[in-house]
Design a protein around this motif. Structure first.
Motif, PDB file in Angstrom:
ATOM      1  N   PHE A 328      -2.379  -0.467   3.606  1.00 33.22           N
ATOM      2  CA  PHE A 328      -1.913   0.749   3.224  1.00 33.22           C
ATOM      3  C   PHE A 328      -2.984   1.924   3.522  1.00 33.22           C
ATOM      4  CE2 PHE A 328       0.462  -2.295   0.574  1.00 33.22           C
ATOM      5  CZ  PHE A 328       2.015  -1.879   0.992  1.00 33.22           C
ATOM      6  N   GLN A 330      -3.543   6.192   2.714  1.00 37.57           N
ATOM      7  CA  GLN A 330      -3.034   7.419   2.285  1.00 37.57           C
ATOM      8  C   GLN A 330      -3.758   8.638   2.528  1.00 37.57           C
ATOM      9  OE1 GLN A 330      -1.914   7.492  -2.250  1.00 37.57           O
ATOM     10  NE2 GLN A 330      -3.617   8.970  -2.617  1.00 37.57           N
ATOM     11  N   ASN A 334      -0.766  13.104   0.135  1.00 32.65           N
ATOM     12  CA  ASN A 334       0.718  12.382   0.482  1.00 32.65           C
ATOM     13  C   ASN A 334       0.816  11.118   0.099  1.00 32.65           C
ATOM     14  OD1 ASN A 334       1.267  14.671   2.204  1.00 32.65           O
ATOM     15  ND2 ASN A 334      -0.100  13.580   3.888  1.00 32.65           N
ATOM     16  N   THR A 337       1.397   4.921   2.703  1.00 31.20           N
ATOM     17  CA  THR A 337       2.092   4.373   3.736  1.00 31.20           C
ATOM     18  C   THR A 337       1.750   3.056   4.304  1.00 31.20           C
ATOM     19  OG1 THR A 337       3.427   5.048   5.913  1.00 31.20           O
ATOM     20  CG2 THR A 337       1.160   5.980   5.564  1.00 31.20           C
ATOM     21  N   ILE A 405       6.972   0.127  -1.117  1.00 28.39           N
ATOM     22  CA  ILE A 405       6.541   0.313   0.227  1.00 28.39           C
ATOM     23  C   ILE A 405       6.150  -0.781   1.052  1.00 28.39           C
ATOM     24  CG2 ILE A 405       4.678   1.594   1.475  1.00 28.39           C
ATOM     25  CD1 ILE A 405       4.333   3.587  -0.796  1.00 28.39           C
TER      26      ILE A 405
END
Length: 468
Positions: A328, A330, A334, A337, A405
């Motif tokens: 992941f 970031q 934000n 993702t 996610i």
């Protein structure tokens, strides 16, 4: 045997000690700038040294004297295209000679001048993992780290702490060099720092601060995106690559980049039951690779080699590349993702929804500047990201982390442990089981994870372990 060399070393015990009884530096020691042992394919050990002498030094391996060979001569290399503007680029000056020698299999003692270098043990039980260690100086990002402050850039302190753990092997998961452009006048923290891609920046960013850890253990060096040809690739091939040094594989000329930016995977054995597969992902981007892109074929061929290496092993394979396959990231404020689309786009057509061959049961990466331990519901191998070795840390993930996610299509996260503190990880074999201990840069234990069954880990703490 060269008689003059033999006589020189026979008399060493008598000339290296003064009246005080303390060891004195030899002339050969004084010329050496840095030395280390790297581990390549099939556990081949290579001694590398940087020396300001005109000739390469001799070395003693199990009482036998050998002459080290020149790998790369001191040189000034014309400025080549880089990601930076012409005004922020310069020629690469390598002010010392780099010499090397391959250590014969089974060697027990390697001595360079008065220094004893560490050699591989038959079975490796303590593997120290770290990555992304340099001090960022990059005009394009408008980021200039305070390289003289151990809180802002802790790699020198981290290397000393890690060396005190006496690892059998160090695995660096890539990105050694970050001092790419000059420190501006208003950034006092990096004032007068060397910059560019020559030996002065390499020495300041890696070879000098890493010296205690280079003296403690042999190393596996994984190539990061900062070591691709348009960036610090010249130093990569001089210092850290296990491959032969040839004109085509120096990164000196842009015309050779298409080949020099890729290297074939290889395996290093940790004993009869475990191997590490080393993968060069230096040119990977952040998006899926189109199958018409020549890069796709490079990685396809190299992942086929990974499958062959994993299938040959009767034990567990650990896959390591700089860029994560699962993880992941970031950006600013934000939401987090998934990261890894580029490598996933090549792996999925080869191995289907597991992405990796069956023999790969663990993955180790860097690139994302934090620590992550990922355990999956699916059959994917557990993953550790250890990119918190010194460069600017990424923002903290939100609490609680949004577990829904997915790091890749149809890949479901089961457990997630993470921190954005600087630190490293120690893999330790205990009773034929691997444990993974996560430490801060000062050696404080944050978490312990264990591999209980193939491809799955169990950690003592989940969530943001920096809070504990």
């Amino acid at each position: 045997m060269n008689t003059s060399n033999f006589l020189l070393y026979v008399t060493i015990p008598f000339v290296l000690f003064g009246c005080s009884g303390l060891p004195q530096r030899s002339t050969e020691d004084a010329a050496l700038e840095s030395s280390w042992i790297l581990v390549g394919e099939k556990n081949q050990q290579i001694v590398r040294v940087n020396t300001n002498a005109d000739i390469c030094p001799n070395i003693i391996i199990d009482s036998q004297i050998y002459s080290m060979q020149l790998r790369a001569a001191k040189a000034t290399i014309e400025r080549r295209p880089t990601p930076n503007s012409i005004s922020d680029s310069k020629a690469s000056v390598f002010s010392s000679n780099t010499c090397e020698i391959t250590v014969p299999p089974g060697a027990k003692r390697v001595m360079l001048g008065t220094k004893v270098l560490p050699v591989l043990k038959a079975t490796l039980n303590r593997i120290l993992v770290l990555g992304d260690t340099g001090c960022r100086m990059k005009k394009n990002d408008h980021v200039f780290q305070n390289c003289s402050d151990e809180d802002a850039w802790p790699f020198p302190q981290l290397a000393k702490t890690a060396a005190s753990f006496e690892p059998d092997l160090v695995l660096h998961v890539g990105d050694y060099h970050y001092r790419e452009t000059a420190c501006p006048d208003d950034a006092k923290g990096c004032k007068d720092s060397p910059w560019g891609y020559g030996s002065d920046a390499w020495s300041a960013d890696f070879l000098q601060p890493a010296a205690p850890l280079l003296s403690a253990s042999p190393w596996i060096f994984v190539r990061g995106n900062h070591e691709e040809c348009a960036r610090a690739g010249q130093g990569w091939f001089r210092y850290l690559s296990p491959e032969p040094y040839t004109e085509q594989r120096t990164c000196d000329l842009e015309k050779n980049d298409a080949a020099a930016n890729y290297s074939q995977p290889y395996a290093v054995s940790l004993g009869n039951d475990t191997q590490i597969i080393v993968f060069d992902s230096a040119k990977v981007g952040q998006t899926a690779i189109d199958q018409t892109n020549p890069q796709y074929l490079h990685y396809w061929d190299n992942f086929m080699v990974v499958n062959q290496l994993a299938n040959k092993s009767t034990g567990m394979s650990i896959f390591t590349s700089h860029h994560p396959v699962f993880g992941f990231v970031q950006y600013g404020n934000n939401a987090p993702t998934g990261f890894g689309a580029a490598l996933q786009s090549v792996l999925e057509p080869i191995n289907s929804r597991r992405y990796f061959p069956e023999g790969v049961q663990l993955a180790l990466h860097g690139h994302v500047h934090n620590f992550q331990a990922l355990n999956f519901v699916d059959e994917q191998p557990a993953t550790f990201i250890v990119g918190n070795g010194g460069d600017n840390l990424d923002p903290k993930f939100p609490k609680p982390f949004p577990m829904e996610i997915q790091p890749a299509p149809n890949v479901t996260l089961k457990n997630f442990s993470h921190t954005n503190q600087f630190g490293f990880m120690l893999m330790e074999r205990v009773d034929q089981q691997w444990n993974f201990k996560i430490y801060t840069r000062k050696g404080k234990l944050l978490n312990v994870c264990s591999m209980l069954v193939a491809g799955k880990i169990q950690c003592e703490k989940f969530g943001d372990i920096g809070d504990f």
